[in-house]
Design an enzyme around this catalytic site. Sequence first.
Site, PDB file in Angstrom:
ATOM      1  N   THR A 169      14.800  62.261 -35.477  1.00  0.00           N
ATOM      2  CA  THR A 169      14.355  63.346 -34.492  1.00  0.00           C
ATOM      3  C   THR A 169      15.593  64.120 -34.022  1.00  0.00           C
ATOM      4  O   THR A 169      16.547  63.395 -33.743  1.00  0.00           O
ATOM      5  CB  THR A 169      13.577  63.073 -33.291  1.00  0.00           C
ATOM      6  OG1 THR A 169      13.408  64.089 -32.365  1.00  0.00           O
ATOM      7  CG2 THR A 169      14.180  61.669 -32.649  1.00  0.00           C
ATOM      8  N   ASP A 170      15.198  65.338 -33.437  1.00  0.00           N
ATOM      9  CA  ASP A 170      16.582  66.338 -32.852  1.00  0.00           C
ATOM     10  C   ASP A 170      16.537  65.792 -31.645  1.00  0.00           C
ATOM     11  O   ASP A 170      17.512  66.063 -31.015  1.00  0.00           O
ATOM     12  CB  ASP A 170      16.072  67.734 -33.116  1.00  0.00           C
ATOM     13  CG  ASP A 170      14.950  67.951 -32.224  1.00  0.00           C
ATOM     14  OD1 ASP A 170      14.124  66.991 -31.701  1.00  0.00           O
ATOM     15  OD2 ASP A 170      14.454  69.178 -32.234  1.00  0.00           O
ATOM     16  N   GLU A 171      15.789  64.844 -30.903  1.00  0.00           N
ATOM     17  CA  GLU A 171      16.007  64.415 -29.640  1.00  0.00           C
ATOM     18  C   GLU A 171      17.325  63.665 -29.445  1.00  0.00           C
ATOM     19  O   GLU A 171      17.681  63.545 -28.386  1.00  0.00           O
ATOM     20  CB  GLU A 171      14.840  63.920 -29.016  1.00  0.00           C
ATOM     21  CG  GLU A 171      13.338  64.725 -29.215  1.00  0.00           C
ATOM     22  CD  GLU A 171      12.585  64.405 -28.100  1.00  0.00           C
ATOM     23  OE1 GLU A 171      12.580  63.334 -27.228  1.00  0.00           O
ATOM     24  OE2 GLU A 171      11.256  64.704 -28.233  1.00  0.00           O
ATOM     25  N   TYR A 178      12.626  56.772 -25.513  1.00  0.00           N
ATOM     26  CA  TYR A 178      12.379  57.293 -27.175  1.00  0.00           C
ATOM     27  C   TYR A 178      13.772  57.698 -27.810  1.00  0.00           C
ATOM     28  O   TYR A 178      13.928  57.162 -28.829  1.00  0.00           O
ATOM     29  CB  TYR A 178      11.430  58.494 -27.011  1.00  0.00           C
ATOM     30  CG  TYR A 178      11.047  58.839 -28.406  1.00  0.00           C
ATOM     31  CD1 TYR A 178      10.676  58.160 -29.359  1.00  0.00           C
ATOM     32  CD2 TYR A 178      11.351  60.282 -28.433  1.00  0.00           C
ATOM     33  CE1 TYR A 178      10.369  58.807 -30.948  1.00  0.00           C
ATOM     34  CE2 TYR A 178      11.262  60.911 -29.955  1.00  0.00           C
ATOM     35  CZ  TYR A 178      10.928  60.195 -30.857  1.00  0.00           C
ATOM     36  OH  TYR A 178      10.787  60.769 -32.153  1.00  0.00           O
ATOM     37  N   LYS A 229      15.490  55.960 -30.806  1.00  0.00           N
ATOM     38  CA  LYS A 229      15.609  56.545 -32.317  1.00  0.00           C
ATOM     39  C   LYS A 229      17.493  56.800 -32.678  1.00  0.00           C
ATOM     40  O   LYS A 229      17.799  56.676 -33.593  1.00  0.00           O
ATOM     41  CB  LYS A 229      15.023  58.162 -32.293  1.00  0.00           C
ATOM     42  CG  LYS A 229      13.530  58.052 -32.216  1.00  0.00           C
ATOM     43  CD  LYS A 229      12.785  57.189 -33.514  1.00  0.00           C
ATOM     44  CE  LYS A 229      12.907  58.128 -34.738  1.00  0.00           C
ATOM     45  NZ  LYS A 229      12.423  57.677 -35.801  1.00  0.00           N
TER      46      LYS A 229
HETATM   47  P1  NAD Z   1       3.035  59.121 -34.866  1.00  0.00           P
HETATM   48  O1  NAD Z   1       3.061  58.286 -33.720  1.00  0.00           O
HETATM   49  O2  NAD Z   1       1.606  59.844 -35.178  1.00  0.00           O
HETATM   50  O3  NAD Z   1       2.851  57.694 -36.050  1.00  0.00           O
HETATM   51  C1  NAD Z   1       3.391  56.575 -36.153  1.00  0.00           C
HETATM   52  C2  NAD Z   1       3.002  55.584 -37.134  1.00  0.00           C
HETATM   53  O4  NAD Z   1       3.729  54.454 -36.856  1.00  0.00           O
HETATM   54  C3  NAD Z   1       1.527  55.187 -36.684  1.00  0.00           C
HETATM   55  O5  NAD Z   1       0.377  55.091 -37.924  1.00  0.00           O
HETATM   56  C4  NAD Z   1       1.656  53.802 -36.027  1.00  0.00           C
HETATM   57  O6  NAD Z   1       0.417  53.042 -36.388  1.00  0.00           O
HETATM   58  C5  NAD Z   1       2.916  53.065 -37.089  1.00  0.00           C
HETATM   59  N1  NAD Z   1       3.567  52.127 -36.286  1.00  0.00           N
HETATM   60  C6  NAD Z   1       3.903  52.209 -35.075  1.00  0.00           C
HETATM   61  N2  NAD Z   1       4.398  50.876 -34.811  1.00  0.00           N
HETATM   62  C7  NAD Z   1       4.654  50.487 -35.946  1.00  0.00           C
HETATM   63  C8  NAD Z   1       5.064  48.945 -36.442  1.00  0.00           C
HETATM   64  N3  NAD Z   1       5.573  48.006 -35.384  1.00  0.00           N
HETATM   65  N4  NAD Z   1       4.832  48.548 -37.555  1.00  0.00           N
HETATM   66  C9  NAD Z   1       4.230  49.266 -38.548  1.00  0.00           C
HETATM   67  N5  NAD Z   1       3.758  50.747 -38.138  1.00  0.00           N
HETATM   68  C10 NAD Z   1       3.970  51.091 -37.001  1.00  0.00           C
HETATM   69  O7  NAD Z   1       4.442  59.522 -35.132  1.00  0.00           O
HETATM   70  P2  NAD Z   1       4.699  60.747 -35.994  1.00  0.00           P
HETATM   71  O8  NAD Z   1       4.626  61.996 -34.914  1.00  0.00           O
HETATM   72  O9  NAD Z   1       3.997  60.954 -37.174  1.00  0.00           O
HETATM   73  O10 NAD Z   1       6.226  60.573 -36.107  1.00  0.00           O
HETATM   74  C11 NAD Z   1       6.715  59.802 -37.304  1.00  0.00           C
HETATM   75  C12 NAD Z   1       8.012  59.859 -37.601  1.00  0.00           C
HETATM   76  O11 NAD Z   1       8.712  60.821 -37.367  1.00  0.00           O
HETATM   77  C13 NAD Z   1       8.653  58.810 -36.092  1.00  0.00           C
HETATM   78  O12 NAD Z   1       9.902  58.193 -36.734  1.00  0.00           O
HETATM   79  C14 NAD Z   1       9.172  59.839 -35.381  1.00  0.00           C
HETATM   80  O13 NAD Z   1      10.224  59.618 -34.478  1.00  0.00           O
HETATM   81  C15 NAD Z   1       9.555  61.182 -36.347  1.00  0.00           C
HETATM   82  N6  NAD Z   1       9.615  62.495 -35.758  1.00  0.00           N
HETATM   83  C16 NAD Z   1       8.342  63.169 -35.115  1.00  0.00           C
HETATM   84  C17 NAD Z   1       8.396  64.466 -34.798  1.00  0.00           C
HETATM   85  C18 NAD Z   1       7.257  64.994 -34.154  1.00  0.00           C
HETATM   86  O14 NAD Z   1       7.219  66.286 -33.568  1.00  0.00           O
HETATM   87  N7  NAD Z   1       6.073  64.344 -34.388  1.00  0.00           N
HETATM   88  C19 NAD Z   1       9.532  65.052 -35.002  1.00  0.00           C
HETATM   89  C20 NAD Z   1      10.648  64.516 -35.584  1.00  0.00           C
HETATM   90  C21 NAD Z   1      10.687  63.232 -36.048  1.00  0.00           C
HETATM   91  O1  DAU Z   2      11.723  67.371 -31.024  1.00  0.00           O
HETATM   92  C1  DAU Z   2      10.993  66.303 -31.831  1.00  0.00           C
HETATM   93  C2  DAU Z   2      10.102  65.477 -31.033  1.00  0.00           C
HETATM   94  O2  DAU Z   2       9.273  66.032 -30.469  1.00  0.00           O
HETATM   95  C3  DAU Z   2       9.765  64.087 -31.639  1.00  0.00           C
HETATM   96  O3  DAU Z   2      10.752  63.187 -31.900  1.00  0.00           O
HETATM   97  C4  DAU Z   2       8.682  63.219 -30.788  1.00  0.00           C
HETATM   98  O4  DAU Z   2       8.050  62.381 -31.593  1.00  0.00           O
HETATM   99  C5  DAU Z   2       7.492  64.447 -30.374  1.00  0.00           C
HETATM  100  O5  DAU Z   2       6.626  63.663 -29.536  1.00  0.00           O
HETATM  101  C6  DAU Z   2       8.124  65.491 -29.895  1.00  0.00           C
HETATM  102  O6  DAU Z   2       8.472  65.489 -28.382  1.00  0.00           O
HETATM  103  P1  DAU Z   2       8.427  66.343 -27.172  1.00  0.00           P
HETATM  104  O7  DAU Z   2       8.421  65.430 -26.065  1.00  0.00           O
HETATM  105  O8  DAU Z   2       8.883  67.552 -27.489  1.00  0.00           O
HETATM  106  O9  DAU Z   2       6.690  66.781 -27.435  1.00  0.00           O
HETATM  107  P2  DAU Z   2       5.448  66.809 -26.526  1.00  0.00           P
HETATM  108  O10 DAU Z   2       4.455  67.430 -27.387  1.00  0.00           O
HETATM  109  O11 DAU Z   2       5.334  65.647 -25.886  1.00  0.00           O
HETATM  110  O12 DAU Z   2       5.968  67.809 -25.373  1.00  0.00           O
HETATM  111  C7  DAU Z   2       6.454  69.092 -25.937  1.00  0.00           C
HETATM  112  C8  DAU Z   2       6.715  69.795 -24.792  1.00  0.00           C
HETATM  113  O13 DAU Z   2       5.635  70.052 -23.981  1.00  0.00           O
HETATM  114  C9  DAU Z   2       7.935  69.138 -23.711  1.00  0.00           C
HETATM  115  O14 DAU Z   2       8.693  70.076 -23.186  1.00  0.00           O
HETATM  116  C10 DAU Z   2       6.838  68.557 -22.756  1.00  0.00           C
HETATM  117  C11 DAU Z   2       5.686  69.409 -22.422  1.00  0.00           C
HETATM  118  N1  DAU Z   2       4.487  69.010 -22.178  1.00  0.00           N
HETATM  119  C12 DAU Z   2       3.850  67.945 -22.910  1.00  0.00           C
HETATM  120  C13 DAU Z   2       2.791  67.382 -22.633  1.00  0.00           C
HETATM  121  C14 DAU Z   2       2.105  66.379 -23.554  1.00  0.00           C
HETATM  122  C15 DAU Z   2       3.854  69.520 -20.955  1.00  0.00           C
HETATM  123  O15 DAU Z   2       4.242  70.461 -20.454  1.00  0.00           O
HETATM  124  N2  DAU Z   2       2.372  68.943 -20.993  1.00  0.00           N
HETATM  125  C16 DAU Z   2       2.078  67.930 -21.410  1.00  0.00           C
HETATM  126  O16 DAU Z   2       1.108  67.466 -21.091  1.00  0.00           O
END
Ligand code: NAD
Ligand code: DAU
Length: 350
Positions: free
Chosen positions: A133-135, A158, A162
């Site tokens: 992730t970019d975080e 988190y 990562k």
């Molecule tokens: P998600 O939470 O939707 O899915 C995570 C999956 O991992 C789920 O299916 C869960 O059951 C599985 N999992 C969790 N713990 C596990 C374990 N111990 N063993 C096996 N499986 C397990 O997540 P996502 O949003 O699809 O993100 C997927 C990946 O991409 C993550 O590594 C996250 O850090 C990365 N990522 C997400 C975003 C985003 O915006 N969602 C952005 C950048 C990177």
């Molecule tokens: O940048 C990549 C990341 O983006 C991934 O690595 C993470 O897995 C993914 O969850 C996401 O993280 P964020 O914290 O940026 O996403 P989230 O959707 O939780 O929140 C987006 C923005 O909105 C953040 O500034 C917090 C705000 N927010 C979020 C929620 C859930 C609110 O204002 N209200 C809310 O209820």
Amino acid sequence: MTNKKILITGGAGFIGSHVVRRFLEKYTNYHIYNLDALTYAGNLENLSDVEHATNYTFIKGDITDEDFINNLFSEHKFDSVIHLAAESHVDRSIKDPLAFVRTNIIGTVALLNAFKNCWKDNFEDKLFYHISTDEVYGSLGQTGLFTESTPYDPNSPYSASKASSDHFVRAYGETYNMPYVITNCSNNYGQNQFPEKLIPLFINNIINKKALPVYGDGNYTRDWLYVKDHAIAIDLVFHEGKLGETYNIGGFNEWKNIDLVRLLCQQMDLKLGREKGSSEELITYVKDRPGHDLRYAIDASKIKNELGWQPSVTFEQGLEKTINWYLENETWLNHVTSGEYKLYYEKQYS
Ligand code: NAD
Ligand code: DAU
């Protein structure tokens, strides 16, 4: 003929399910093993349209279970791993950091060990692809972009977990010559995202006329990418990325939360045939997230210039597709919000 055995972890989650589907449909000569613990975020209904593909095997299991993971590698000898399994929600990491240490750090190292032990020193044509992730780069001020050489500076449990997993992947590359690639992506949105993240949570709340809880003043900025464009980038990096490299992936698409929420409200009012401005009345400013990162924005020029990737849809197009999907898939949303999706595994695989 099957010429690759690929282990995709976290394939029942949001991004993972799009990656699994893309690989199953596009590479019928690969066998895809989807390993997922089916935590609250894992939902096999995400893959119900492809689960009978002959080149697909679902394995329920936990990446932190070292013996199980080692046995799995001994049995199947996966050529490649695309590692997405993770605890992924920042707010949950603030409440329970250890869960993030277990899955994101210990789970990643367990996979790295199993991969190393399986192939010993002979890593020819093998790949460990770590999805990050970019975080990990921390927070930007009002200007600037994250590049691949931005120093790591994570602020939430988190992102710290990562960042640690990224370091372990790189360390295994240096120490054991393990072939790896890492991508760091910005915020994804699209179909099948669990409604705890901003966009699907707010879509669900708008449908149900519930408050839209905007953290702090809403002036936090994120760089949004349509999930299918992330899956395309992952496919490209998997096949053409240079070993030992990192690629940033982003949407070239920065939005302040409050502006995004207003756009979402406008589009939802149109779709639902509601009076203009009615969903905006649901906006409620609430207590800020502790350690809330002000701004993320990705410089994705490396993947664009070296691999020719760029997003295929604009944010307005992607958001419309996403809203349409949630409105057309009420059953999916109801199963997720009621918890019924958890029964799918028992029904399907018992
Ligand atoms: P998600 O939470 O939707 O899915 C995570 C999956 O991992 C789920 O299916 C869960 O059951 C599985 N999992 C969790 N713990 C596990 C374990 N111990 N063993 C096996 N499986 C397990 O997540 P996502 O949003 O699809 O993100 C997927 C990946 O991409 C993550 O590594 C996250 O850090 C990365 N990522 C997400 C975003 C985003 O915006 N969602 C952005 C950048 C990177
Ligand atoms: O940048 C990549 C990341 O983006 C991934 O690595 C993470 O897995 C993914 O969850 C996401 O993280 P964020 O914290 O940026 O996403 P989230 O959707 O939780 O929140 C987006 C923005 O909105 C953040 O500034 C917090 C705000 N927010 C979020 C929620 C859930 C609110 O204002 N209200 C809310 O209820």
